[in-house]
Every structure is written in C-alpha cells, then in structure tokens.
Scaffold this motif. Sequence first.
Motif, mmCIF file in Angstrom:
data_model
loop_
_atom_site.group_PDB
_atom_site.id
_atom_site.type_symbol
_atom_site.label_atom_id
_atom_site.label_comp_id
_atom_site.label_asym_id
_atom_site.label_seq_id
_atom_site.Cartn_x
_atom_site.Cartn_y
_atom_site.Cartn_z
ATOM 1 N N PHE A 1 0.836 -1.203 0.000
ATOM 2 C CA PHE A 1 0.000 0.000 0.000
ATOM 3 C C PHE A 1 0.872 1.256 0.000
ATOM 4 O O PHE A 1 0.678 2.167 -0.796
ATOM 5 C CB PHE A 1 -0.901 -0.002 1.231
ATOM 6 N N MET A 2 1.871 1.255 0.887
ATOM 7 C CA MET A 2 2.748 2.421 0.984
ATOM 8 C C MET A 2 3.488 2.642 -0.322
ATOM 9 O O MET A 2 3.593 3.762 -0.810
ATOM 10 C CB MET A 2 3.768 2.220 2.106
ATOM 11 N N SER A 3 4.002 1.548 -0.899
ATOM 12 C CA SER A 3 4.825 1.757 -2.087
ATOM 13 C C SER A 3 3.958 2.186 -3.264
ATOM 14 O O SER A 3 4.378 2.982 -4.078
ATOM 15 C CB SER A 3 5.644 0.516 -2.422
ATOM 16 N N SER A 4 2.720 1.684 -3.334
ATOM 17 C CA SER A 4 1.922 2.120 -4.476
ATOM 18 C C SER A 4 1.416 3.542 -4.273
ATOM 19 O O SER A 4 1.230 4.285 -5.218
ATOM 20 C CB SER A 4 0.777 1.157 -4.774
ATOM 21 N N LEU A 5 1.224 3.905 -2.999
ATOM 22 C CA LEU A 5 0.773 5.266 -2.733
ATOM 23 C C LEU A 5 1.893 6.262 -3.009
ATOM 24 O O LEU A 5 1.705 7.269 -3.680
ATOM 25 C CB LEU A 5 0.344 5.363 -1.267
ATOM 26 N N PHE A 6 3.067 5.944 -2.484
ATOM 27 C CA PHE A 6 4.172 6.889 -2.605
ATOM 28 C C PHE A 6 4.930 6.685 -3.899
ATOM 29 O O PHE A 6 5.603 7.582 -4.376
ATOM 30 C CB PHE A 6 5.131 6.722 -1.435
ATOM 31 N N GLY A 7 4.811 5.472 -4.443
ATOM 32 C CA GLY A 7 5.505 5.175 -5.685
ATOM 33 C C GLY A 7 5.169 6.215 -6.739
ATOM 34 O O GLY A 7 6.042 6.758 -7.397
ATOM 35 N N LEU A 8 3.878 6.520 -6.854
ATOM 36 C CA LEU A 8 3.418 7.501 -7.832
ATOM 37 C C LEU A 8 4.154 8.816 -7.648
ATOM 38 O O LEU A 8 4.708 9.371 -8.583
ATOM 39 C CB LEU A 8 1.918 7.736 -7.654
ATOM 40 N N ALA A 9 4.153 9.299 -6.392
ATOM 41 C CA ALA A 9 4.795 10.572 -6.108
ATOM 42 C C ALA A 9 6.285 10.489 -6.407
ATOM 43 O O ALA A 9 6.853 11.381 -7.036
ATOM 44 C CB ALA A 9 4.584 10.936 -4.647
ATOM 45 N N LYS A 10 6.887 9.379 -5.985
ATOM 46 C CA LYS A 10 8.329 9.267 -6.153
ATOM 47 C C LYS A 10 8.721 9.202 -7.617
ATOM 48 O O LYS A 10 9.646 9.870 -8.051
ATOM 49 C CB LYS A 10 8.845 8.026 -5.417
ATOM 50 N N VAL A 11 7.969 8.377 -8.380
ATOM 51 C CA VAL A 11 8.303 8.198 -9.787
ATOM 52 C C VAL A 11 8.301 9.538 -10.503
ATOM 53 O O VAL A 11 9.205 9.860 -11.265
ATOM 54 C CB VAL A 11 7.300 7.231 -10.449
ATOM 55 N N GLU A 12 7.304 10.350 -10.173
ATOM 56 C CA GLU A 12 7.187 11.629 -10.842
ATOM 57 C C GLU A 12 8.458 12.455 -10.645
ATOM 58 O O GLU A 12 8.976 13.074 -11.569
ATOM 59 C CB GLU A 12 5.984 12.387 -10.292
ATOM 60 N N TYR A 13 8.944 12.427 -9.398
ATOM 61 C CA TYR A 13 10.130 13.233 -9.115
ATOM 62 C C TYR A 13 11.399 12.571 -9.605
ATOM 63 O O TYR A 13 12.349 13.236 -9.973
ATOM 64 C CB TYR A 13 10.219 13.519 -7.615
ATOM 65 N N GLU A 14 11.393 11.245 -9.599
ATOM 66 C CA GLU A 14 12.598 10.575 -10.043
ATOM 67 C C GLU A 14 12.827 10.766 -11.533
ATOM 68 O O GLU A 14 13.943 10.691 -12.023
ATOM 69 C CB GLU A 14 12.549 9.093 -9.664
ATOM 70 N N ASN A 15 11.748 11.029 -12.277
ATOM 71 C CA ASN A 15 11.898 11.269 -13.705
ATOM 72 C C ASN A 15 12.388 12.678 -14.002
ATOM 73 O O ASN A 15 12.681 13.003 -15.142
ATOM 74 C CB ASN A 15 10.563 11.052 -14.419
ATOM 75 N N THR A 16 12.418 13.520 -12.990
ATOM 76 C CA THR A 16 12.837 14.893 -13.218
ATOM 77 C C THR A 16 14.346 14.935 -13.330
ATOM 78 O O THR A 16 15.045 14.372 -12.507
ATOM 79 C CB THR A 16 12.431 15.764 -12.018
ATOM 80 N N ASN A 17 14.807 15.643 -14.379
ATOM 81 C CA ASN A 17 16.250 15.671 -14.570
ATOM 82 C C ASN A 17 16.854 17.047 -14.253
ATOM 83 O O ASN A 17 17.844 17.443 -14.815
ATOM 84 C CB ASN A 17 16.604 15.229 -15.989
#
Lengths: 227, 854
Positions: B476-492
Amino acid sequence: MEILRVENCSKIYGAKEAQVIALNDVSFSVKQGEFVAIVGPSGSGKSTLLHILGGVDRPTSGKVFVDQTDIYALNESKLAIFRRRHLGLIYQFYNLIPILDVQENIMLPALLDRQRPSQQHFDDLVATLAISNRLLHLPNQLSGGQQQRVSIARALINQPALVLADEPTGNLDRQNSSEIISLFRLLNRKYKQTVLIITHDATIAQNADRIISLEDGKIISDEVRKI
Amino acid sequence: MNIIKKFTLASMKNNRRWTLVTAIGIIISVAMLSAIATLTSSFLSYIIENEKIGNGDWHVRLQHPDQNELKMKVDQPFVDTASWQQVLGFVQVNDPDQSSKPYLQVTALDSPGFIQQYIRVIKGRFPLAKGEIVMTEEQAKAYKIGDQITLNLSLRTLNGEVVPAEFGYMRTQDIASDGTITETVEILEQAVDYRFTLVGIIEDSSKTYIPAINAYTFYDSSLAAHYDPIVSIKLTPLRQSTLIEMKEVYKNSENMSMTVNSSLLRYYGMIDNQEISTALAGLIAIIVMIVMVASIALIYNSFSISLSQRTRQLGMLSSLGATKAQKRSNVFLEAFYLSMFAIPVGILFGIIGISLTLTFVEPLFRSFVTTSATLKLVVWWQLIFAATGISIITIALSVWIPALRASHISIMDSLMQRKDIKISARSIKTPRWIRWIFGLEGDLALKNLKRSKKRFRSTVISLTVSIVLFISVSYFMSSLFGLAKVEYENTNYDLYVQLLDSTAESATTRIDRLRNSDYVNKFQSSRIISARSYYEELPIAPITQQLYNEGFLAKSLQLPIIVIDDISFNSFLEQINGNPSMFTKDSNNVIALNIAKDSYNNKRYTGKVLDENPFTVNVELTHSESGEITKNTKLNIVSFTDKAPMGYSASMFFRVVLITNQESVASLMDNEILRYDIYMESKNDQLHEVEIREYLNESDGVRFFINNMKSEYRNISNTILVMEVFVYGFIILISLISVMNIINTITTNVQLRRKEFAMLRSVGMTPQSFDKMVRFESVFYGLSSLMFGFPISLLIIALINQTMSDGFIVDVQIPYGSFVFVTLLIFTLVFITMSYSVARIRSDNIVDALKMDI
Ligand SMILES: Nc1ncnc2c1ncn2[C@@H]1O[C@H](COP(=O)(O)OP(=O)(O)OP(=O)(O)O)[C@@H](O)[C@H]1O
Ligand SMILES: [Mg+2]
C-alpha cells in the motif's frame, strides 16, 4: 561367548560433601544367553548400573564392552546407532512415544535405522507378547501390562545383543508380572537372548541363571545357579 | 494472607521465567495501547496548536455596535476570558488588479488579544497604549521604530453597502440587456486620519483570503472606529453543554452577531464533526482492534501455558477441597498481580517510545509543514486512562478461558496427565507419503504439530498476521508513494526558473549572470515556440495510428519547439550523436523527442509517435497565450531521439517535443513575449534558490517564478519517511507481539516434550536425526503460515489495486521482493526460536529427563 564386560565402572554424582558414589568400581562379565537378575536394596545403584550398560548414561570412570565394542569410546551419534542396533532397554514406566501407534513404537529402533525388520520376526514377536490385536492403538489406549509388553517388543525388535530391564514388573500386579517374567524366560530360551533384569521380586530372581547383588554401589555377591 | 493468594504467589515465583515472559507480553501490549494514546494526543495537540496559530485562540466572537451592551453580555459564568478588538479601518497600499492584498488593515487589540492571535514581534514591542502601532516589515519599509505615522483609514463599501472586514475583495458584474458587462468594485469611504507611533515590527500573519495586510494598535474603548467592536471569548468548562447554554443565553440579542470557532471547538469534542471524528476514530479503532487481537492471542497463550504447568498442583489443591471459585481465582489473581506491575511499566514505555519517535520525526516533519506549530510530546491523562481501561479489558478477556479451565481441573486430570490421554489416533494421523518423502523425522515432526493443534494454530495465525500486515501495508505504501516518487525521479533538474523579461538584451545579461553562479552544475535556458500539425499529414507510427483510430487523440498534434541555448544544444547533440552542421541559420531543422509514455483507458502505452524517417512538415505556429495561429511554416524533422533535454521526460502521443537551437528557427521566434525557461542542476538547491531570488528581486522589469524540485522531492521523501516510521514502527511492534507468542509456544512445546525427546534418544535416535526432526517442525510452521499468508496478502493487494485504480493508473506489480523478504524472515525467525529452545534439551541427560514428571 562373552557378550558384556564391565571394567572398573564407577559413577559419582555431585562433588565434595554432597558427593554420592552410586557405583563403586564394579567389574563383571556376562556370557551370551545368560539370564541375569540384579538385586539389592533401594539406592544401591542398580538403575545407575543398568543405564550405564544401556549406553544412556556415562560412567565417571571405567569401561563397558558390549559385543567387544567399547561403547563409551564411541561419539554420541555412533553410540545412538549402537544403542538402537545392539541394546534393548526396558523401563519401569514403559516410556513409549505417545504420538506413535503400537506398531510404530515397536518398530521405532528399526525405523530410525531406515530399515524394516523381517515381517516374520515382527509377527512372531507380537504373537508371543500377545499384542497382535492392539497394533494400531496409541499407547494411552493400552493397559499398563500391555504397554510394558510393547516396550519389551520394542527392545527386542532389532534382536539386540543385550536386553536390559529396570524393574519391568514394578507397576504390574502379580498375574501380569509372572506373565512378563515367563515371557523373558521364553525369549531367553527361544532366541538365546541375553537378559539383565533388575528386580525386587525374590521369585523372579529365583528364576534367573545368575543373581548379582549390589549394596552401596558394590557387588557383594555374584551367584551362578543351576536350575 | 489466604492460602490461594499464597499459592498463586508461590507458583509465580517458582515459575519465575514464565512469569517474566507473561509480564513482558502484557507490557508490550499495554505499551502499544499507551503509544497509540500518546501519539493521538500529541498529534491532536499539534493540530489544535496549528489551528490556534492560524485562526486565533478563541471559542466564540460577539460583535455589536454598542460596546457597553457587549460588556454586559460577557458577564456570564461560562465566560472564562474575554479579549477585545476592533477594526479601525483600511487604507489602500497596492493596486487591486496587481495584488491580492490591496489594503492595510488596522485592528485594535487588547493585551490578551495579541497572545490569542499569536502575533509575533520581530523587532520592538507590542503596543501598550492608545496610538501605538505595529506593522509588517514590508509596510514599515519607509519608517523606523519611534516614527509618527498618519494613516487615512476608511470603510470598505460596495454600492453603498458596508463590506465586512473579514470579506474578500468584492467585485460584481452586471450584464445589461444589450450584453455589455459593467464591473463594480468595492471602494473606500469615510476616510479619517489617525496618528500612530510605530513601536514594533511583526511577522506577516494575514490570512490569504483577506485582501489586507494586518497592522495592530492598542485597544481603547474610546477609539473611534469604522467597524463594530468584537469580543473574543474563551469558554469554560470545555463541554458541549457549555456551548448549548451559551447559545441559549445569547439567543435573542438584537444587532449582535455571533461567530463560533467551530474549526477549533470540534477538536475539543464540543461540536459534532462527522468527517473528522469518524475518520480518525475509525482509524484508531482499527489499530486498537489489531493490537487487542494480537495481545489477546499472546496473553491468552501465556496464561494457558502457565496454567498447564500448574495443573498438577491445582489438582492437588482440588483433592484437598479447594472449590472451583478458589481455583479460578488463582488465575485471576495471577493476572492481577502481573497487571499491577506490567500496566504502569507498559504505559511508561509507550510514552517514552513515542517521545523518542517524535524527537526523531520532528525535524523531518518540520521540513514539510509551513506552520510554526511544533510536534511535541503531549500526554492527555484521559486517553492514558482509556488505554489503561482497554488494557484491563484485554487482559481480562485473555485470562477468562484459562480461568474457567482452571476451575474445571480435577484431581484425575492432574494425576493422569490428561494431555496425553486426549490424543486420538485420528487426530495425529499423517498421510503415508510424508514418511516416504520426509522420513521418520518429518513424520514425527508433523505428528507433533498435529498433537498440539491449538498451539500450532495460534502460532501460525500470529505468523500469518505478521506476513499479511507486512506485505499488504508495504504494498500500500509503495503504491501510494511510488506515484509521487516516480514523478520526481523522472525529473532531470533541481531548479526551474521562469523569466518574463522586457527586452532580449536584459534577458541575455540576466541569463548569463544566472549561468555563471557558483552553484550551477548544469544549466539550460530555452524558449518555446508553440506549434501544431495534423495527424493526417504526418507519417505516424502504428501505435499512434491505433490510438488515433480508437478516438483517443484529437485531430491535431501539438509540436512545441524547444529552442535551447547554444552551449546546452551542442552538448545535447553530442549526447545523441547529432550533426551540428545541420542546424544553421533559418534551416528550420529540428530533432524530435520521439518516445511517448502515456495512458489511455487505464492502460499504459509506451512507444514511438512518429515514423523514424526524416521528413518535412507544414506547421501552424500559435500564440503562446491566446492560441491563435500566427504563422504557417515548414519544419524539417531531421533526426529522432529518445533522450530528453533538461526539463522534459518524454513526449506524449498528442504532443511531440521538438528540439533545436536559436539559429535554426530565428525567424520563427515571437519576440513579443520574452519567456525563458531555465533548468538547472544545482550544487546546493537551497542556497542557490536564495541567491537567485535575491538577484531577481533586485532587478527591475522582470517577472519570475522559481520551482525548487529538489526541495519538493526532499519534502515528499520526508513526508514518506515520517509515514513509514509510524507505519513500519507499528508493524514491527505488532510483529514483536507475534514473535513473543511464537517464542512462547515453541519453547513450551519443546519443554513439554523433554521426556519424549529423551525416550527417542534412548532408543537410539542420533543427534542428527533429532536436529532434522526439529528443522522439519520449523519448516512446517513456516510453510503453513506462508500457505495462508501469501494468498491473503495477494487478495489484499488485489483489493488495494482495485480501490487505487479508481483515481490513478497503477501498474499491477506483485511485490516479489517483499514476498521473498517475508519468507526469509519467517524461516529465520522460526529456525532461531526452534534452535534456541532445543539447544538446552539436546544436551539433556537422558536419564534425568526420563525421571521428570511432566
Ligand atoms: N541424578 C542423580 N544425582 C545425584 N544422585 C543420584 C542421581 N541419581 C541417582 N543418585 C543416587 O545414586 C544412588 C543410586 O541410585 P539408583 O537409582 O541407581 O538406585 P537403585 O538401586 O536403582 O534404587 P531403587 O531400587 O530405589 O530404584 C542413590 O543413592 C541415588 O540417590
Ligand atoms: Mg532403580
């Protein structure tokens, strides 16, 4: 032929003032096919001796040879294997495994060896001991005498060199005891089985080929009888 | 002392080890409940403080034109404190079309008012007498402390009506019958000059929706003001009935308006608030239930084990004439003695635990909240009291059955060791293949588990609960935060600055200045030309064609042209092995970022948008704000890449990013709007941001906007970390209860079988066989709990996915990692426990063990 030799065995419990000498420099030997009774007052060291012969307790000093093997020179695993192949122990309180049925309890030493004893030997044994119709019961479904017969069968299943019994009839009534003792005699005659039996019962002792008397951890008499 | 008490104490002492284990079980359970209570009170206090800082520490406000009337109203038993305030008036300081805060608002406050409103003085002091004033730094720019200030304060009106001080800026629109729209805005009227002396500078605390910046003067009943006086009341006692009583008293007051600070009072439970109370209470109830269930399992188990060790003695007591009640009270007494010690210790541990957690979490927490409220340890004795009550209930429920069982223990039970008698051949029957595959040792292991089915089951349930909790919550935590994290991790990039400059020359100097900052690691400035074309005219890739045919795409394809500065463009070309000689003046040559990541209908699509053969396309250039077509031209797409320049991650199926340099498209640039997008990698984003702000704030003729992605990402990570600390902390504690339970069960199971182990060894079981049997038992424990744990976890994961995909598009991914982790963890746990409890028994003397009477 000599099947058991005890050389200067001592067993000392505790230390210093609290020290108890349960066995004091005991030596003797037993020939194959002998039926030996061990007698003595309470606390004289009979059980201690039997446990040492049976390979379940270690002497403080001295050696025990069973079938020419110095059993306490073996490591723990080898001793366990030796026990299940060459020694049969019978206790006053049967000591059966409650979760195994009668048949499995009897076969336990063989099963531990990953072997099946000959079916004929097994059938013969349970018939002799009159427990053929109880094979699928659990120990707690049997009477005391029946349980004791199961533990005797277990002791005999691997045709051990030596059967050791510690007051096997101590818990049983007269009828049952004499049945059990006749059984031992029968086995002794039929299979030439060497038997050492501890008893307080004079009539049992009178039936033996040889009576060893202990007192204070020492052999005070060793009487060979001719019947 | 009566004999039962004596007996209980003696047997507890006799069984010291076990008594300690049971006490630890109770302590952990109580500590968790107390931790929940402490956490709740700390968080609620934080929220309340936050609310007070934002909105003031008052409960009810009364406003009435006549001050004396109000004074009489306030004389009531339920009024704890009253503080006075009055808005004197407004003066315009900014253009309403440019600023959200066109006014300066002067409010008079009495001394308690300054505290209740959380006004903070940076320099100087609070006003203490009539005519003294404090202002924000910005408003007091032209003055220094001690200066005389004259303010021309007025009343806000719209169409002749007074606008209340707390209203937003008023505009109304009238549509005449001929369709013309006339807008009326509020105006200031009845200006009066006030003379003030500046005594201090305050922090700006004005609320965003009020169109004014606050200044405060000292309240005096003789002041002439544009607005009616207000009295802020704090009530006592803080009960719902107080509020009802107050409403009753003020019911028929004419001309008086009353405001209840409901956003604060609901936290005191004085106002029923459906949303908050149900959501919060629901969450807490669920957590408390989980803790209770786990605790009951543990404590129950402890007590039944301790009881079974005392069966013989209880039987003896019974034979001596102890009644059922006496036997039962033996168990209750034991629970009572243990609780007397364990509950206070548990409460204390819970509070200490949360205190430590909060000191650890507070700095993280502060990094992502903007208020000055602090998250600190607050203990409400009411909640601690409730936690104690729940603990007592939990313990009572746990000992109920053991106590009943104790009362039924008879002489026969104790003499005959009922436990063995209960075994029936059926209940321990194992399939034949077990013996074939796992040998005698495996069979014995399985029979053992079957014999103590209840204990086995409770252990497996404990393990299963831990498995399910861990897997599903971490999912649950990873799918909830995964979204937020992925968005920022794609930022260059770390910092983004948008510049709206007035001339191209000044823009060039400013950009150069920004580029030359010591903090810059990587720098890219770009401009955008908005352009579009039509799918029908373009060679598009099959997947785009498919999406187009299925109606997911409009007719036109957006083709924004990113015009990058030369330095960045050259390094970009190097990266993609492009040919620099192609991008000459007015060549209209561009590179297409031809990789799209997009989702339609809850499905993800990744692929090329365009066919990868260079081509020329007709495009319409559009105005960046109005969207009107400004020009038609041709673009040559000369190269394709899947590497994105800074600030971009990928294209979409409806929007392909084109990249080029200034030379190539010089004639297409729209120089009316000079907007520059600057992306930077920074050595220190925070200092860098401050530097940029200072520089641009000092510059004239430029508007700008800064986005610090790095610090946003940091804040998100901190938020996630704080959540994870609490969630995983909870899971670990719950698992701790399970682990205790498992250790208890396995240890006693092994203890009770000491004699049996000795029998097996006496008939010749080798130590190796013995170990093998024990390992099999462990494996069976592990396998059974995984057998239940995995399917349940998968089910919950499916449920989480179901609910989450309502709003988001989530890739359904089975978290193999956590499954493997949990498997290892469970087996390690069981193996360690087993080996630990067996270690002593292995070295038991056979003869001694056989003599034991268990
Ligand atoms: N584990 C022990 N620790 C200390 N002393 C022991 C231990 N086991 C036996 N003894 C002592 O060793 C002596 C011999 O005990 P043993 O059990 O061999 O007697 P026994 O002849 O079998 O008696 P009984 O006829 O009553 O069974 C006794 O004095 C006993 O107290
Ligand atoms: Mg004895």
